[in-house]
Design a protein around this motif. Structure first.
Motif, mmCIF file in Angstrom:
data_model
loop_
_atom_site.group_PDB
_atom_site.id
_atom_site.type_symbol
_atom_site.label_atom_id
_atom_site.label_comp_id
_atom_site.label_asym_id
_atom_site.label_seq_id
_atom_site.Cartn_x
_atom_site.Cartn_y
_atom_site.Cartn_z
ATOM 1 N N ASN A 90 4.877 34.987 -44.066
ATOM 2 C CA ASN A 90 5.362 36.353 -43.940
ATOM 3 C C ASN A 90 6.362 36.665 -45.046
ATOM 4 O O ASN A 90 7.350 35.937 -45.219
ATOM 5 N N LEU A 91 6.102 37.701 -45.781
ATOM 6 C CA LEU A 91 7.077 38.268 -46.713
ATOM 7 C C LEU A 91 7.610 39.509 -46.023
ATOM 8 O O LEU A 91 6.883 40.489 -45.831
ATOM 9 N N THR A 92 8.874 39.444 -45.612
ATOM 10 C CA THR A 92 9.357 40.394 -44.629
ATOM 11 C C THR A 92 10.778 40.817 -44.916
ATOM 12 O O THR A 92 11.403 40.375 -45.882
ATOM 13 N N ASN A 93 11.310 41.682 -44.067
ATOM 14 C CA ASN A 93 12.693 42.137 -44.147
ATOM 15 C C ASN A 93 13.487 41.444 -43.057
ATOM 16 O O ASN A 93 13.147 41.540 -41.877
ATOM 17 N N LEU A 94 14.541 40.703 -43.459
ATOM 18 C CA LEU A 94 15.389 40.061 -42.469
ATOM 19 C C LEU A 94 16.315 41.103 -41.869
ATOM 20 O O LEU A 94 17.071 41.757 -42.588
ATOM 21 N N THR A 95 16.244 41.261 -40.566
ATOM 22 C CA THR A 95 17.115 42.219 -39.895
ATOM 23 C C THR A 95 18.387 41.518 -39.476
ATOM 24 O O THR A 95 18.366 40.379 -39.014
ATOM 25 N N GLN A 120 3.684 48.158 -59.541
ATOM 26 C CA GLN A 120 4.543 47.381 -58.652
ATOM 27 C C GLN A 120 3.656 46.669 -57.638
ATOM 28 O O GLN A 120 2.489 47.004 -57.452
ATOM 29 N N GLY A 121 4.254 45.656 -57.004
ATOM 30 C CA GLY A 121 3.477 44.855 -56.067
ATOM 31 C C GLY A 121 3.316 45.525 -54.711
ATOM 32 O O GLY A 121 3.834 46.611 -54.452
ATOM 33 N N THR A 122 2.601 44.848 -53.831
ATOM 34 C CA THR A 122 2.389 45.321 -52.462
ATOM 35 C C THR A 122 3.712 45.359 -51.714
ATOM 36 O O THR A 122 4.491 44.405 -51.741
ATOM 37 N N ALA A 123 3.981 46.455 -51.045
ATOM 38 C CA ALA A 123 5.233 46.621 -50.316
ATOM 39 C C ALA A 123 5.315 45.649 -49.142
ATOM 40 O O ALA A 123 4.302 45.306 -48.520
ATOM 41 N N PHE A 124 6.537 45.192 -48.845
ATOM 42 C CA PHE A 124 6.775 44.378 -47.655
ATOM 43 C C PHE A 124 6.617 45.262 -46.422
ATOM 44 O O PHE A 124 6.871 46.465 -46.490
ATOM 45 N N PRO A 125 6.240 44.717 -45.276
ATOM 46 C CA PRO A 125 5.919 43.318 -45.034
ATOM 47 C C PRO A 125 4.489 42.972 -45.452
ATOM 48 O O PRO A 125 3.598 43.806 -45.390
ATOM 49 N N VAL A 126 4.325 41.705 -45.864
ATOM 50 C CA VAL A 126 3.015 41.134 -46.173
ATOM 51 C C VAL A 126 2.863 39.908 -45.290
ATOM 52 O O VAL A 126 3.706 39.000 -45.329
ATOM 53 N N THR A 127 1.826 39.871 -44.487
ATOM 54 C CA THR A 127 1.630 38.754 -43.562
ATOM 55 C C THR A 127 0.262 38.133 -43.776
ATOM 56 O O THR A 127 -0.710 38.817 -44.088
ATOM 57 N N GLU A 128 0.203 36.812 -43.611
ATOM 58 C CA GLU A 128 -1.065 36.102 -43.733
ATOM 59 C C GLU A 128 -1.089 34.930 -42.759
ATOM 60 O O GLU A 128 -0.322 33.972 -42.898
ATOM 61 N N GLY A 129 -1.970 35.040 -41.768
ATOM 62 C CA GLY A 129 -2.157 33.968 -40.800
ATOM 63 C C GLY A 129 -3.479 33.249 -40.969
ATOM 64 O O GLY A 129 -3.820 32.384 -40.173
ATOM 65 N N PHE A 130 -4.260 33.638 -42.001
ATOM 66 C CA PHE A 130 -5.531 32.999 -42.356
ATOM 67 C C PHE A 130 -6.589 33.138 -41.263
ATOM 68 O O PHE A 130 -7.536 32.358 -41.199
ATOM 69 N N GLU A 131 -6.438 34.147 -40.424
ATOM 70 C CA GLU A 131 -7.353 34.294 -39.295
ATOM 71 C C GLU A 131 -8.697 34.895 -39.674
ATOM 72 O O GLU A 131 -9.632 34.865 -38.882
ATOM 73 N N SER A 132 -8.817 35.429 -40.870
ATOM 74 C CA SER A 132 -10.111 35.984 -41.274
ATOM 75 C C SER A 132 -11.145 34.893 -41.497
ATOM 76 O O SER A 132 -12.356 35.139 -41.459
#
Length: 213
Positions: A182-187, A7-19
């Protein structure tokens, strides 16, 4: 050799390209024509220092696709999966007796079979994609020239292996920037209960009492 992914990486997955590393670890870049493509940049960002962009202003190979794929992720790990990201764009416009107008397109697609097939979930170009007025200059967004996009992924809430693709389709227009993916959970937002209030005495001169029911 091959890798077996349950299975894939669990949410949340975030990427701001700061690296500053691009593409980020686990992400994939596709540049079929070996010309301009997605790249990390310090020219502008919605938050932090870096964003990514495609230089459509100088990219004359019209119709070319340039794609940036997320790692395999798992929407089923949350109740209300969604994709959010920040975008900044304007198209090329040169005034004259016959104005020159060229526009580009941003697509977002999703795959549930490890990238064999993709379905479009977002498609904007030209005026619809723009976050500010058109220009004939090389576009670099200011802090106020970004828009946040929210794409619900509820249709994929039972899938455990999903890839999201960002596709730039150039038309020799102007630059498109994205940031803060952001791949996230909408609250959900709870409804505030109605409150009955009364003021007395009415009319009043020096003081008034507020009663909440």
């Amino acid at each position: 050799s091959f890798e077996l992914i349950g299975q894939g990486t669990a949410f949340p997955v975030t990427e701001g390209f700061e690296s500053g590393t691009f593409p980020p670890i686990g992400w994939e870049l596709s540049n079929p024509d070996l010309d301009y493509t997605w790249e990390a940049t310090l020219l502008a960002s919605q938050a932090g220092a870096f964003s990514v962009f495609v230089d459509n202003y100088d990219y004359s190979n019209t119709g070319a696709y340039d794609e940036l794929n997320t790692p395999i992720v798992n929407p089923s790990s949350v109740l209300n999966p969604a994709l959010t990201f920040d975008v900044a764009y304007t198209y090329f416009y040169l005034a004259g007796p016959v104005p020159t107008v060229t526009t580009d397109t941003l697509e977002v697609l999703i795959s549930t079979d490890c990238g064999a097939n993709f379905t479009r979930i977002y498609y904007k170009g030209g005026v619809d994609l723009s976050t500010t007025l058109p220009t004939d200059l090389f576009f670099v967004p200011t802090a106020t020239e970004w828009r946040n996009e929210v794409i619900p992924l509820t249709a994929y809430a039972t899938d455990s292996q999903v890839v999201v693709k960002f596709r730039n389709i150039t038309n020799f227009g102007n630059n498109v920037f994205i940031d803060n993916i952001n791949l996230t959970n909408l609250t959900s937002v709870s409804k505030v209960p109605e409150i009955t209030a009364s003021l007395f005495p009415n009319p009043a001169s020096n003081s008034v009492t507020l009663r909440l029911a």
